[in-house]
Scaffold this motif. Structure first.
Motif, PDB file in Angstrom:
ATOM      1  N   CYS A 162      49.297  31.177  44.142  1.00  0.00           N
ATOM      2  CA  CYS A 162      48.688  32.114  43.782  1.00  0.00           C
ATOM      3  C   CYS A 162      49.583  33.110  43.363  1.00  0.00           C
ATOM      4  CB  CYS A 162      47.173  32.555  44.516  1.00  0.00           C
ATOM      5  SG  CYS A 162      47.744  33.633  45.707  1.00  0.00           S
ATOM      6  N   ARG A 163      48.957  34.247  42.384  1.00  0.00           N
ATOM      7  CA  ARG A 163      49.861  35.262  42.100  1.00  0.00           C
ATOM      8  C   ARG A 163      49.043  36.537  41.652  1.00  0.00           C
ATOM      9  NH1 ARG A 163      52.832  34.695  36.030  1.00  0.00           N
ATOM     10  NH2 ARG A 163      54.242  36.505  36.262  1.00  0.00           N
ATOM     11  N   ASP A 164      49.688  37.522  41.919  1.00  0.00           N
ATOM     12  CA  ASP A 164      49.033  38.997  41.508  1.00  0.00           C
ATOM     13  C   ASP A 164      48.067  38.536  40.538  1.00  0.00           C
ATOM     14  OD1 ASP A 164      49.121  41.996  41.565  1.00  0.00           O
ATOM     15  OD2 ASP A 164      48.984  41.412  39.669  1.00  0.00           O
ATOM     16  N   ILE A 165      46.748  39.083  40.728  1.00  0.00           N
ATOM     17  CA  ILE A 165      45.729  38.979  39.634  1.00  0.00           C
ATOM     18  C   ILE A 165      46.060  39.534  37.988  1.00  0.00           C
ATOM     19  CG2 ILE A 165      43.155  39.204  39.063  1.00  0.00           C
ATOM     20  CD1 ILE A 165      43.388  37.528  41.437  1.00  0.00           C
ATOM     21  N   LYS A 166      46.772  40.726  38.231  1.00  0.00           N
ATOM     22  CA  LYS A 166      46.914  41.375  36.977  1.00  0.00           C
ATOM     23  C   LYS A 166      47.944  40.793  36.110  1.00  0.00           C
ATOM     24  CE  LYS A 166      47.755  45.285  39.196  1.00  0.00           C
ATOM     25  NZ  LYS A 166      47.660  44.840  40.624  1.00  0.00           N
ATOM     26  N   ASP A 167      49.056  40.488  36.842  1.00  0.00           N
ATOM     27  CA  ASP A 167      50.115  39.696  36.049  1.00  0.00           C
ATOM     28  C   ASP A 167      49.553  38.195  35.599  1.00  0.00           C
ATOM     29  OD1 ASP A 167      52.403  41.119  36.246  1.00  0.00           O
ATOM     30  OD2 ASP A 167      52.957  40.340  38.480  1.00  0.00           O
ATOM     31  N   THR A 168      48.665  37.640  36.660  1.00  0.00           N
ATOM     32  CA  THR A 168      48.310  36.268  36.016  1.00  0.00           C
ATOM     33  C   THR A 168      47.385  36.494  34.775  1.00  0.00           C
ATOM     34  OG1 THR A 168      48.010  35.534  38.493  1.00  0.00           O
ATOM     35  CG2 THR A 168      46.635  34.109  36.736  1.00  0.00           C
ATOM     36  N   PHE A 169      46.388  37.486  34.584  1.00  0.00           N
ATOM     37  CA  PHE A 169      45.906  37.651  33.462  1.00  0.00           C
ATOM     38  C   PHE A 169      46.611  38.069  32.298  1.00  0.00           C
ATOM     39  CE2 PHE A 169      44.321  41.033  30.679  1.00  0.00           C
ATOM     40  CZ  PHE A 169      43.381  40.173  29.960  1.00  0.00           C
TER      41      PHE A 169
ATOM     42  N   ASP B 227      43.364  52.092  33.727  1.00  0.00           N
ATOM     43  CA  ASP B 227      41.912  51.681  33.772  1.00  0.00           C
ATOM     44  C   ASP B 227      41.771  50.290  34.127  1.00  0.00           C
ATOM     45  OD1 ASP B 227      41.240  54.303  33.879  1.00  0.00           O
ATOM     46  OD2 ASP B 227      40.169  54.267  31.777  1.00  0.00           O
ATOM     47  N   MET B 228      42.396  49.625  33.208  1.00  0.00           N
ATOM     48  CA  MET B 228      42.235  47.968  33.228  1.00  0.00           C
ATOM     49  C   MET B 228      43.072  47.714  34.788  1.00  0.00           C
ATOM     50  SD  MET B 228      43.618  46.916  29.469  1.00  0.00           S
ATOM     51  CE  MET B 228      42.530  45.917  28.622  1.00  0.00           C
ATOM     52  N   ALA B 229      43.879  47.988  34.977  1.00  0.00           N
ATOM     53  CA  ALA B 229      44.561  47.572  36.323  1.00  0.00           C
ATOM     54  C   ALA B 229      43.648  47.994  37.558  1.00  0.00           C
ATOM     55  CB  ALA B 229      45.910  48.370  36.497  1.00  0.00           C
ATOM     56  N   SER B 230      43.160  49.403  37.471  1.00  0.00           N
ATOM     57  CA  SER B 230      42.469  49.455  38.783  1.00  0.00           C
ATOM     58  C   SER B 230      41.133  48.774  38.613  1.00  0.00           C
ATOM     59  CB  SER B 230      42.316  51.333  38.876  1.00  0.00           C
ATOM     60  OG  SER B 230      41.383  51.708  37.827  1.00  0.00           O
ATOM     61  N   ARG B 231      40.405  48.578  37.412  1.00  0.00           N
ATOM     62  CA  ARG B 231      39.526  47.825  37.498  1.00  0.00           C
ATOM     63  C   ARG B 231      39.613  46.524  38.069  1.00  0.00           C
ATOM     64  NH1 ARG B 231      35.845  45.890  32.508  1.00  0.00           N
ATOM     65  NH2 ARG B 231      34.456  44.751  33.537  1.00  0.00           N
ATOM     66  N   LEU B 232      40.802  45.815  37.602  1.00  0.00           N
ATOM     67  CA  LEU B 232      41.080  44.438  38.368  1.00  0.00           C
ATOM     68  C   LEU B 232      41.265  44.366  39.782  1.00  0.00           C
ATOM     69  CD1 LEU B 232      43.292  42.425  35.767  1.00  0.00           C
ATOM     70  CD2 LEU B 232      41.130  41.729  36.682  1.00  0.00           C
ATOM     71  N   ASP B 233      41.910  45.364  40.203  1.00  0.00           N
ATOM     72  CA  ASP B 233      42.069  45.680  41.784  1.00  0.00           C
ATOM     73  C   ASP B 233      41.079  45.839  42.512  1.00  0.00           C
ATOM     74  OD1 ASP B 233      44.952  45.645  41.521  1.00  0.00           O
ATOM     75  OD2 ASP B 233      45.547  47.603  41.475  1.00  0.00           O
TER      76      ASP B 233
END
Ligand code: A3P
Length: 296
Positions: A132-139, A276-282
């Protein structure tokens, strides 16, 4: 993100993928030594395909061999996706020098894998390497990959909103990761849980971990001969992007082979997502993984 998808057993797949999944649920017969590399799209599948191939075949194909298969074939040709194979190809696949074992990659969630693999009582019949990989980078990687195809461009905002709802190829990503994470906690000899960032950070250690898990540890002699570093080097982003077949030609579904290699770094989300996007994914990630012992 495909222009249209089906939800099957809780996960989203393109029509061509779904057909392949149904085929393998019906017809796939595992062998005890089969190895499955499972990922969510854009988590580093292509990279780990290359590493697995080089590792498992290191005797037949030493990594410094100028005719190494990774220099003339794409990782997708050497380690195909189970769901993109025709059933007649399952048995003819011989991508391991140990002819009794095969290496497949897949994005299929644990609960949807063929029962022949997961066993009736939930006892796995094969080894699974999960990456797996950091979700933000994966997106961000998925967004660029999808837009590479040009036939169905999607705005960042639309792609993001769908992703957060779990609507992405083989998504919801969180559910897919959690399924394999929990299995890896219960069944350490059968499921190895790996992370893209750790592979980047400490490739030597992670390669050794992978070899041990697969029951093919590096010998003293191999370690001192520099073989581990040679495998890391032949599979590095820099080396793989120099190989002609990785620069040309097409994969399935209209994607170029070259679109599987973009930047290959950790943290590129910072160049694409708003705060905002980053913190929503986190936040979604934290909520979904709460209580599981997993954090990403
Ligand atoms: P980026 O888009 O962030 O660059 P997948 O293989 O699962 O489709 O994942 C593709 C991602 O892995 C892309 O990420 C790609 O650049 C990266 N990648 C491909 N080969 C790699 C390598 N040898 N080392 C590190 N990352 C690699």
């Amino acid at each position: 993100i495909p222009s249209y998808s089906y939800q099957y057993q809780g996960f989203w797949y393109s029509p061509i993928t779904l057909q392949g999944i149904i085929n393998c649920q019906k017809y796939f017969q595992p062998r005890e030594n089969d190895i499955f590399l499972v990922t969510s799209p854009k988590s580093g599948t292509t990279w780990l395909k290359a590493i697995l191939f080089a590792l498992v075949n290191r005797e037949a194909h030493p990594p410094q061999d100028p005719h190494h298969p990774l220099l003339s074939k794409t990782p997708h040709q050497l380690v195909p996706f189970l769901e993109f194979l025709h059933p007649s190809e399952y048995d003819s696949l011989c991508n391991s020098s140990d002819s009794s074992s095969r290496i497949f990659a897949t994005h299929i969630s644990l609960g949807t894998l063929p029962k022949a693999i997961t066993g009736d009582s939930g006892s796995l019949n094969c080894k699974i390497v999960y990456l797996c990989r950091d979700i933000k980078d994966t997106f961000v990687s998925l967004f660029h990959f999808g837009n590479n195809k040009k036939t169905s461009p999607i705005s960042l905002e639309d792609a993001f909103n769908l992703y957060c709802k779990g609507i992405s190829s083989a998504g919801p990503i969180w559910d897919q990761i959690l399924g394999y994470w929990k299995e890896s906690q219960k069944n350490q000899h059968k499921v190895l849980f790996m992370r893209y960032e750790e592979m980047k950070d400490e490739p030597y250690l992670q390669l050794r971990r992978l070899a041990n898990f697969l029951g093919i540890p590096f010998s003293q002699e191999e370690e001192s001969s520099g073989l581990v570093d040679q495998i890391i080097s032949i599979c590095s982003f820099e080396s793989m992007t120099k190989v002609d077949v990785n620069k040309t030609g097409t994969f399935v579904d209209g994607f170029n082979n070259s679109s599987f290699f973009r930047k290959g770094v950790v943290g590129d989300w910072k160049n694409c997502l708003t705060a905002d996007m980053a913190s929503r994914l986190d936040q979604i990630t934290e909520e979904k993984f709460r209580g599981s012992g997993l954090s990403l």
